[in-house]
Design an enzyme around this catalytic site. Structure first.
Site, PDB file in Angstrom:
ATOM      1  N   ASP A  92       0.829  -1.218   0.000  1.00 57.74           N
ATOM      2  CA  ASP A  92       0.000   0.000   0.000  1.00 57.74           C
ATOM      3  C   ASP A  92       0.858   1.261   0.000  1.00 57.74           C
ATOM      4  OD1 ASP A  92      -2.354  -1.417   0.034  1.00 57.74           O
ATOM      5  OD2 ASP A  92      -2.725  -1.191   2.179  1.00 57.74           O
ATOM      6  N   ASP A 147       4.910  -9.151   9.218  1.00 59.89           N
ATOM      7  CA  ASP A 147       5.059  -7.713   9.067  1.00 59.89           C
ATOM      8  C   ASP A 147       6.434  -7.394   8.504  1.00 59.89           C
ATOM      9  OD1 ASP A 147       2.523  -7.223   9.962  1.00 59.89           O
ATOM     10  OD2 ASP A 147       3.113  -6.619  11.993  1.00 59.89           O
ATOM     11  N   ASP A 240      -5.900  -8.360  14.536  1.00 55.56           N
ATOM     12  CA  ASP A 240      -5.453  -9.697  14.913  1.00 55.56           C
ATOM     13  C   ASP A 240      -6.191 -10.203  16.151  1.00 55.56           C
ATOM     14  OD1 ASP A 240      -4.292  -7.728  16.459  1.00 55.56           O
ATOM     15  OD2 ASP A 240      -2.240  -8.426  16.204  1.00 55.56           O
TER      16      ASP A 240
END
Length: 487
Positions: A92, A147, A240
């Site tokens: 993104d 991540d 999460d």
């Protein structure tokens, strides 16, 4: 006047009881974790499946110039059958991360890997939106998520996928370790706290059959679990934790593997740490508001419900600590001038002993992480951690109250610096603000509390006030220091 004194004492007592309840649940989790680690060494891991399932590795990114190539390279080095592996770079980004990711994707695709850079029309839903969009672009039966600051070992999938031994297992979560733990005081204290979560809380909850949480990264989901639990939602900042509770309120079970490590980078500056803490504490409060009623109405055992209450409300501890801290200075005066309340103060002193389970909790985690370290090293690390945690309570209280009030805020990602800490300042946010000024003033306020206690010869709150001065002073110092470095 007496009514105000009674109100202050009652409010202080309620906060103390809440923190005591949290402390006792941590004590129970510590006992469960000690039982788990005290058992004979576990047998061999489950055998590999006859046919390895299709796995999609999702790498959500947003403006990660300094770590984008590292995480893509680590994912490409995963030792897994190439025809069963799909890597998605969920990008993104709005800066040169896009070009760096594209180049890395092209390089590994030329080597025969199935790897895609997935770009969305907009950043709707932030990380949750990216993960959900990625699912529509892949056929993976299992979804591993990392991540940008993680560096998974090549054998990660071969060590985790075999643990999906039954169809009701929805998640396999691994333990985070730390690439830069010894870089500074801040990183050492963060590691100290996170190790307790991963070595005690997750182990204890898993052994006790209580709710645990996927930690957002370093784990593998069964795709069917994600879909049947309702998919990724963007109405909290902790997508999460939200999905974890929705799944476990249903038929799904989670497996936690402390023996499998997922190395990651810790926030290196206070503004980065505050950004992360704000997201975690606000998101936890949002998730508590969303799911606490369903948990209490569920058919789970009383013990599991109790642990879930304190799990979901753990960020609220910061609110209780801040209220206790603000009230503690006038309490010195009340104790001196209102002798009729002396029995109440003696009872409060006994309740303070309930904080000892937290010492036991952190000591057990520290000893598990450092079995050969000299015992004397624990006390200064623990006291510093406790002080800085108190120093962050103003910042985190703002996040909790915003979460409980459903006040919308953007998903602010935590800046990662990789191997270029000096260059990493481009993603830094200036941490000097009105809140920083207030943190400095609170340092003086609690210093005044120390002075009052010494003047009146009342030393009961002296340790508490000393930790508050150290904590708020440290947070104020690093806020000013890192703000100047960001200029």
């Amino acid at each position: 006047m007496k009514e105000l004194e009674i109100l202050l004492l009652a409010l202080y007592g309620l906060c103390l009881l809440f923190v005591l309840g949290f402390s006792l649940t941590q004590f129970q989790l510590t006992r469960l974790a000690r039982r788990a680690f005290g058992q004979p060494r576990p047998g061999p891991p489950p055998p590999p499946p006859a046919v390895w399932p299709r796995v999609t590795v999702q790498l959500p990114l947003y403006n990660e110039v300094f770590v984008v190539e590292r995480i893509i390279t680590a994912a490409a080095r995963l030792d897994y059958p190439a025809d069963r592996l799909h890597i998605q770079v969920l990008d993104d980004s709005t800066d040169e991360t896009v070009a760096l990711a594209a180049a890395a994707v092209a390089r590994f695709r030329a080597q025969g890997l199935r790897i895609d850079q997935v770009r969305r029309p907009d950043r709707t839903g932030y990380k949750a939106g990216a993960l959900a969009y990625g699912l529509t672009q892949t056929d993976g039966e299992f979804i591993a998520i990392f991540d940008a600051d993680f560096v998974p070992e090549p054998d990660f999938l071969r060590r985790t996928v075999p643990y999906f031994t039954s169809p009701e297992i929805g998640v396999v979560q691994t333990r985070w370790t730390h690439l830069n733990e010894n870089d500074s005081l801040l990183t050492r204290l963060q590691a100290f706290g996170l190790n307790a979560h991963f070595l005690i809380e997750q182990v204890g909850r898993n052994l006790g059959g209580h709710f645990i949480n996927f930690n957002g990264t370093g784990g593998v989901w069964r795709r069917q679990c994600i879909e049947q639990a309702g998919g990724w939602h963007a109405d909290t900042l902790t997508e999460d934790l939200d999905l974890s509770y929705r799944a476990q309120l249903g038929p799904w079970r989670f497996v936690y593997l402390p023996q499998v490590q997922a190395p990651a980078e810790l926030p290196a500056t206070l503004d980065a740490l505050k950004s992360q803490q704000y997201r975690w504490t606000k998101g936890a409060a949002e998730t508590a508001r969303k799911h606490l009623g369903a948990v209490l109405r569920s058919g789970k055992s009383f013990s599991t419900k109790l642990h879930a209450v304190f799990h979901l409300l753990n960020s609220t501890v910061f609110v209780a600590i801040l209220v206790m801290a603000l009230l503690s200075v006038p309490l010195v005066l009340i104790r001196e001038y209102a002798s009729e309340f002396q029995p109440v103060f003696r009872l409060a002193a006994v309740c303070v002993l309930g904080f000892l389970p937290l010492t036991y909790y952190f000591y057990t985690a520290w000893r598990l992480d450092r079995p050969t370290a000299p015992g004397w090293q624990f006390a200064p690390r623990f006291l510093l951690f406790l002080a800085v945690s108190m120093g962050l309570c103003l910042h985190n209280t703002r996040a909790v109250l915003a979460g409980l009030a459903r006040r919308p805020t953007a998903f602010i990602r935590t800046p990662k610096m990789g191997a270029a800490p000096a260059a990493g300042r481009r993603y830094r946010t200036r941490s000097f603000s009105a809140q920083t000024v207030l943190e400095g003033l609170l340092t003086l306020y609690f210093g005044f509390g120390i002075g009052l206690g010494i003047y009146f010869g009342s030393y009961g709150l002296l340790p508490f006030h000393s930790l508050l001065v150290l904590g708020f002073g440290t947070v104020f110092y690093y806020s000013v220091r890192h703000n100047r470095a960001a200029l």
